[in-house]
Design a protein around this motif. Structure first.
Motif, PDB file in Angstrom:
ATOM      1  N   VAL A  34      72.919  22.644  12.728  1.00 22.95           N
ATOM      2  CA  VAL A  34      72.381  21.414  12.138  1.00 22.95           C
ATOM      3  C   VAL A  34      71.703  21.717  10.798  1.00 22.95           C
ATOM      4  CG1 VAL A  34      70.666  19.581  12.395  1.00 22.95           C
ATOM      5  CG2 VAL A  34      72.119  20.192  14.323  1.00 22.95           C
ATOM      6  N   GLY A  35      70.836  22.730  10.799  1.00 23.01           N
ATOM      7  CA  GLY A  35      70.097  23.055   9.577  1.00 23.01           C
ATOM      8  C   GLY A  35      70.997  23.504   8.440  1.00 23.01           C
ATOM      9  N   THR A  36      71.886  24.447   8.713  1.00 20.47           N
ATOM     10  CA  THR A  36      72.775  24.946   7.661  1.00 20.47           C
ATOM     11  C   THR A  36      73.828  23.911   7.272  1.00 20.47           C
ATOM     12  OG1 THR A  36      74.118  26.021   9.383  1.00 20.47           O
ATOM     13  CG2 THR A  36      72.476  27.371   8.243  1.00 20.47           C
ATOM     14  N   GLY A  37      74.206  23.063   8.225  1.00 24.49           N
ATOM     15  CA  GLY A  37      75.147  21.991   7.903  1.00 24.49           C
ATOM     16  C   GLY A  37      74.553  20.999   6.918  1.00 24.49           C
ATOM     17  N   PHE A  38      73.309  20.610   7.154  1.00 23.35           N
ATOM     18  CA  PHE A  38      72.621  19.700   6.230  1.00 23.35           C
ATOM     19  C   PHE A  38      72.437  20.350   4.855  1.00 23.35           C
ATOM     20  CE2 PHE A  38      70.781  17.127   9.848  1.00 23.35           C
ATOM     21  CZ  PHE A  38      71.365  15.938   9.459  1.00 23.35           C
ATOM     22  N   TRP A  66      85.226  21.881  -1.705  1.00 25.12           N
ATOM     23  CA  TRP A  66      84.586  22.994  -1.023  1.00 25.12           C
ATOM     24  C   TRP A  66      84.168  22.588   0.388  1.00 25.12           C
ATOM     25  CZ3 TRP A  66      80.734  25.674  -4.928  1.00 25.12           C
ATOM     26  CH2 TRP A  66      81.481  26.238  -5.971  1.00 25.12           C
ATOM     27  N   ILE A  67      84.685  23.269   1.382  1.00 21.49           N
ATOM     28  CA  ILE A  67      84.300  23.016   2.783  1.00 21.49           C
ATOM     29  C   ILE A  67      83.275  24.084   3.163  1.00 21.49           C
ATOM     30  CG2 ILE A  67      85.135  22.627   5.132  1.00 21.49           C
ATOM     31  CD1 ILE A  67      86.298  20.724   3.070  1.00 21.49           C
ATOM     32  N   VAL A  68      82.052  23.863   2.730  1.00 18.80           N
ATOM     33  CA  VAL A  68      81.014  24.874   2.955  1.00 18.80           C
ATOM     34  C   VAL A  68      80.557  24.930   4.407  1.00 18.80           C
ATOM     35  CG1 VAL A  68      80.174  24.814   0.570  1.00 18.80           C
ATOM     36  CG2 VAL A  68      79.223  23.226   2.256  1.00 18.80           C
ATOM     37  N   SER A  69      80.985  23.973   5.220  1.00 14.08           N
ATOM     38  CA  SER A  69      80.616  24.002   6.632  1.00 14.08           C
ATOM     39  C   SER A  69      81.175  25.238   7.331  1.00 14.08           C
ATOM     40  CB  SER A  69      81.106  22.735   7.343  1.00 14.08           C
ATOM     41  OG  SER A  69      82.500  22.561   7.193  1.00 14.08           O
ATOM     42  N   ALA A 136      78.255  24.489  20.923  1.00 13.94           N
ATOM     43  CA  ALA A 136      76.971  24.039  20.377  1.00 13.94           C
ATOM     44  C   ALA A 136      77.015  23.963  18.855  1.00 13.94           C
ATOM     45  CB  ALA A 136      75.857  24.987  20.827  1.00 13.94           C
ATOM     46  N   VAL A 137      77.651  24.949  18.234  1.00 10.96           N
ATOM     47  CA  VAL A 137      77.772  24.955  16.773  1.00 10.96           C
ATOM     48  C   VAL A 137      78.624  23.785  16.309  1.00 10.96           C
ATOM     49  CG1 VAL A 137      78.754  26.196  14.808  1.00 10.96           C
ATOM     50  CG2 VAL A 137      77.385  27.426  16.496  1.00 10.96           C
ATOM     51  N   VAL A 143      77.100  16.686  13.691  1.00 12.28           N
ATOM     52  CA  VAL A 143      75.904  15.867  13.473  1.00 12.28           C
ATOM     53  C   VAL A 143      75.444  15.928  12.021  1.00 12.28           C
ATOM     54  CG1 VAL A 143      73.438  15.700  14.024  1.00 12.28           C
ATOM     55  CG2 VAL A 143      75.103  16.009  15.859  1.00 12.28           C
ATOM     56  N   SER A 144      75.587  17.090  11.395  1.00 13.61           N
ATOM     57  CA  SER A 144      74.932  17.322  10.105  1.00 13.61           C
ATOM     58  C   SER A 144      75.845  17.289   8.881  1.00 13.61           C
ATOM     59  CB  SER A 144      74.234  18.686  10.140  1.00 13.61           C
ATOM     60  OG  SER A 144      75.169  19.721  10.352  1.00 13.61           O
ATOM     61  N   THR A 145      77.142  17.219   9.086  1.00 14.13           N
ATOM     62  CA  THR A 145      78.070  17.363   7.964  1.00 14.13           C
ATOM     63  C   THR A 145      78.870  16.088   7.746  1.00 14.13           C
ATOM     64  OG1 THR A 145      78.271  19.714   8.502  1.00 14.13           O
ATOM     65  CG2 THR A 145      79.934  18.785   7.031  1.00 14.13           C
ATOM     66  N   ASP A 146      79.076  15.742   6.475  1.00 15.13           N
ATOM     67  CA  ASP A 146      79.899  14.585   6.140  1.00 15.13           C
ATOM     68  C   ASP A 146      81.334  14.794   6.623  1.00 15.13           C
ATOM     69  OD1 ASP A 146      77.738  13.437   4.906  1.00 15.13           O
ATOM     70  OD2 ASP A 146      78.295  14.110   2.894  1.00 15.13           O
ATOM     71  N   PRO A 147      82.010  13.717   7.035  1.00 13.14           N
ATOM     72  CA  PRO A 147      83.388  13.854   7.539  1.00 13.14           C
ATOM     73  C   PRO A 147      84.334  14.556   6.571  1.00 13.14           C
ATOM     74  CG  PRO A 147      82.533  11.675   8.041  1.00 13.14           C
ATOM     75  CD  PRO A 147      81.519  12.331   7.151  1.00 13.14           C
ATOM     76  N   ASP A 148      84.161  14.318   5.249  1.00 13.28           N
ATOM     77  CA  ASP A 148      85.076  14.941   4.285  1.00 13.28           C
ATOM     78  C   ASP A 148      84.742  16.405   4.019  1.00 13.28           C
ATOM     79  OD1 ASP A 148      82.697  14.309   3.066  1.00 13.28           O
ATOM     80  OD2 ASP A 148      83.582  13.704   1.170  1.00 13.28           O
ATOM     81  N   ARG A 149      83.674  16.905   4.629  1.00  8.08           N
ATOM     82  CA  ARG A 149      83.308  18.318   4.502  1.00  8.08           C
ATOM     83  C   ARG A 149      83.595  19.085   5.787  1.00  8.08           C
ATOM     84  NH1 ARG A 149      83.054  18.848  -0.881  1.00  8.08           N
ATOM     85  NH2 ARG A 149      81.730  17.230  -1.808  1.00  8.08           N
ATOM     86  N   MET A 150      84.253  18.447   6.738  1.00  3.07           N
ATOM     87  CA  MET A 150      84.546  19.081   8.014  1.00  3.07           C
ATOM     88  C   MET A 150      85.730  20.040   7.903  1.00  3.07           C
ATOM     89  SD  MET A 150      82.594  18.079  10.535  1.00  3.07           S
ATOM     90  CE  MET A 150      81.396  16.769  10.868  1.00  3.07           C
ATOM     91  N   PRO A 151      85.748  21.082   8.740  1.00  2.00           N
ATOM     92  CA  PRO A 151      86.924  21.958   8.780  1.00  2.00           C
ATOM     93  C   PRO A 151      88.155  21.204   9.276  1.00  2.00           C
ATOM     94  CG  PRO A 151      85.024  22.999   9.818  1.00  2.00           C
ATOM     95  CD  PRO A 151      84.649  21.572   9.576  1.00  2.00           C
ATOM     96  N   THR A 152      89.314  21.716   8.935  1.00  2.00           N
ATOM     97  CA  THR A 152      90.552  21.151   9.479  1.00  2.00           C
ATOM     98  C   THR A 152      90.674  21.562  10.947  1.00  2.00           C
ATOM     99  OG1 THR A 152      91.810  23.124   8.876  1.00  2.00           O
ATOM    100  CG2 THR A 152      91.641  21.371   7.214  1.00  2.00           C
ATOM    101  N   ALA A 153      91.664  20.989  11.638  1.00  2.00           N
ATOM    102  CA  ALA A 153      91.891  21.344  13.035  1.00  2.00           C
ATOM    103  C   ALA A 153      92.168  22.839  13.162  1.00  2.00           C
ATOM    104  CB  ALA A 153      93.056  20.529  13.600  1.00  2.00           C
ATOM    105  N   GLY A 154      93.013  23.349  12.258  1.00  2.00           N
ATOM    106  CA  GLY A 154      93.293  24.781  12.260  1.00  2.00           C
ATOM    107  C   GLY A 154      92.066  25.611  11.972  1.00  2.00           C
ATOM    108  N   GLY A 155      91.195  25.094  11.090  1.00  2.15           N
ATOM    109  CA  GLY A 155      89.957  25.785  10.773  1.00  2.15           C
ATOM    110  C   GLY A 155      89.024  25.870  11.968  1.00  2.15           C
ATOM    111  N   TRP A 156      88.914  24.763  12.707  1.00  4.43           N
ATOM    112  CA  TRP A 156      88.087  24.756  13.919  1.00  4.43           C
ATOM    113  C   TRP A 156      88.582  25.801  14.909  1.00  4.43           C
ATOM    114  CZ3 TRP A 156      83.454  22.984  14.238  1.00  4.43           C
ATOM    115  CH2 TRP A 156      83.061  21.796  13.592  1.00  4.43           C
ATOM    116  N   ILE A 157      89.901  25.830  15.114  1.00  6.54           N
ATOM    117  CA  ILE A 157      90.483  26.770  16.080  1.00  6.54           C
ATOM    118  C   ILE A 157      90.239  28.210  15.651  1.00  6.54           C
ATOM    119  CG2 ILE A 157      92.657  27.594  17.070  1.00  6.54           C
ATOM    120  CD1 ILE A 157      93.664  24.689  16.933  1.00  6.54           C
ATOM    121  N   SER A 158      90.433  28.482  14.366  1.00  7.56           N
ATOM    122  CA  SER A 158      90.240  29.841  13.859  1.00  7.56           C
ATOM    123  C   SER A 158      88.790  30.294  14.006  1.00  7.56           C
ATOM    124  CB  SER A 158      90.668  29.921  12.391  1.00  7.56           C
ATOM    125  OG  SER A 158      92.043  29.668  12.250  1.00  7.56           O
ATOM    126  N   MET A 159      87.848  29.418  13.663  1.00 14.39           N
ATOM    127  CA  MET A 159      86.438  29.786  13.781  1.00 14.39           C
ATOM    128  C   MET A 159      86.026  29.922  15.242  1.00 14.39           C
ATOM    129  SD  MET A 159      85.395  30.345  10.773  1.00 14.39           S
ATOM    130  CE  MET A 159      83.698  30.684  11.246  1.00 14.39           C
TER     131      MET A 159
END
Length: 289
Positions: A34-38, A66-69, A136-137, A143-159
């Protein structure tokens, strides 16, 4: 072996430790996300103002994609994996402290079988903690990140993949350290001090003089598993990112001087093998009472 594995699993589930450590694990993972996302969202939004935007154009940078999330996810996972590290450290050290290791060794065919069963069980628990951390992450980032700054589906899976891997590796490192040191307060204190303070202090010096060395150290390599994946995904989604920005983002993810995520994993596996091998040898030779 199956009976030994069941026995080790029951040792964990019949105590409160697994869920007592799981609670702060999830809270830390969520809170940092939440903190780093904001902070990441606010940082990129600030760059879209007129003055920063003009500077970006002059420097040849475009932060709009930039997808800094990714870096928020990496940093949160890195910190939360300290808890499975401690969980693993108690696997053998707590049994020596309570002297239940005597029963464990006497009821197993040999010590190799007993330690192998522990290793297999704690790989599973490391994966369990990793899944909890990733979940949890993910909630914290949503909660903390704008929708256009979210990872892609592939990005979520990789992380998620590297997050679970990092948790397993940290758990096994803890198991080896606990077998090597065998004193609960000592091993827990030493591991936390090393991963939070000692090596980070060394990183500060090495960043100036020899940043490439950081990726070969235990904390630097395990951070590189998630941090390098985050950097790879970030660079894949961004069109224009100068080298100095890439370096700064890796530092933000706690992966200064890190190598590719898979190489970082192999380096940390090497460290885990050294620690676990030392603990294995010490346990084989130690008399029990």
């Amino acid at each position: 072996m199956s009976r030994l594995v069941k026995s080790e699993f029951r040792k964990i589930t019949t105590t409160h430790l697994w869920w007592a450590l799981l609670i702060p694990t999830v809270l830390v993972a969520f809170g940092w996300a939440v903190g780093t996302g904001f902070l990441g969202t606010a940082f990129v939004d600030t760059l879209q103002d007129d003055a920063p935007r003009d500077l970006e154009i002059a420097l040849g940078i475009d932060s709009r994609d930039w997808i800094v999330s990714y870096f928020a996810i990496a940093r949160s996972i890195n910190l939360a994996t300290l808890f499975p590290l401690v969980f693993g450290a108690l696997a053998i050290s707590s049994e020596f402290s309570s002297k239940t290791i005597t029963t464990t060794f006497l009821t197993a065919p040999n010590r190799v079988s007993a330690l192998t069963a522990k290793l297999l069980v704690y790989i599973g628990w490391g994966a369990f903690y990793g899944l909890a951390i990733v979940a949890a992450v993910a909630i914290g980032i949503l909660v903390s990140t704008d929708p256009d700054r979210m990872p892609t589906a592939g990005g979520w899976i990789s992380m998620a993949m590297v997050g679970v891997l990092a948790s397993i590796l940290m758990t096994l490192f803890g198991v080896g350290a606990g077998a090597l040191i065998r004193n609960v307060p000592a091993v827990v204190t030493l591991l936390i001090l090393y991963f939070l303070a000692i090596e980070n202090g060394a990183h500060f010096i090495l960043t100036i003089h020899a940043p490439e060395v950081i990726g070969f150290l235990p904390n630097g390599s395990i951070n590189g598993v998630t941090g390098s994946m985050a950097a790879e995904l970030f660079l894949g989604a961004a069109d224009t990112v100068p080298d100095w920005v890439d370096t700064a983002m890796r530092a933000a993810a706690g992966a200064t001087g890190a190598h590719a995520w898979w190489l970082s994993g192999l380096i940390f596996v090497g460290w885990s093998a050294i620690v676990f091998g030392g603990g294995w040898m010490a346990t084989q030779r130690r008399d029990i009472t």
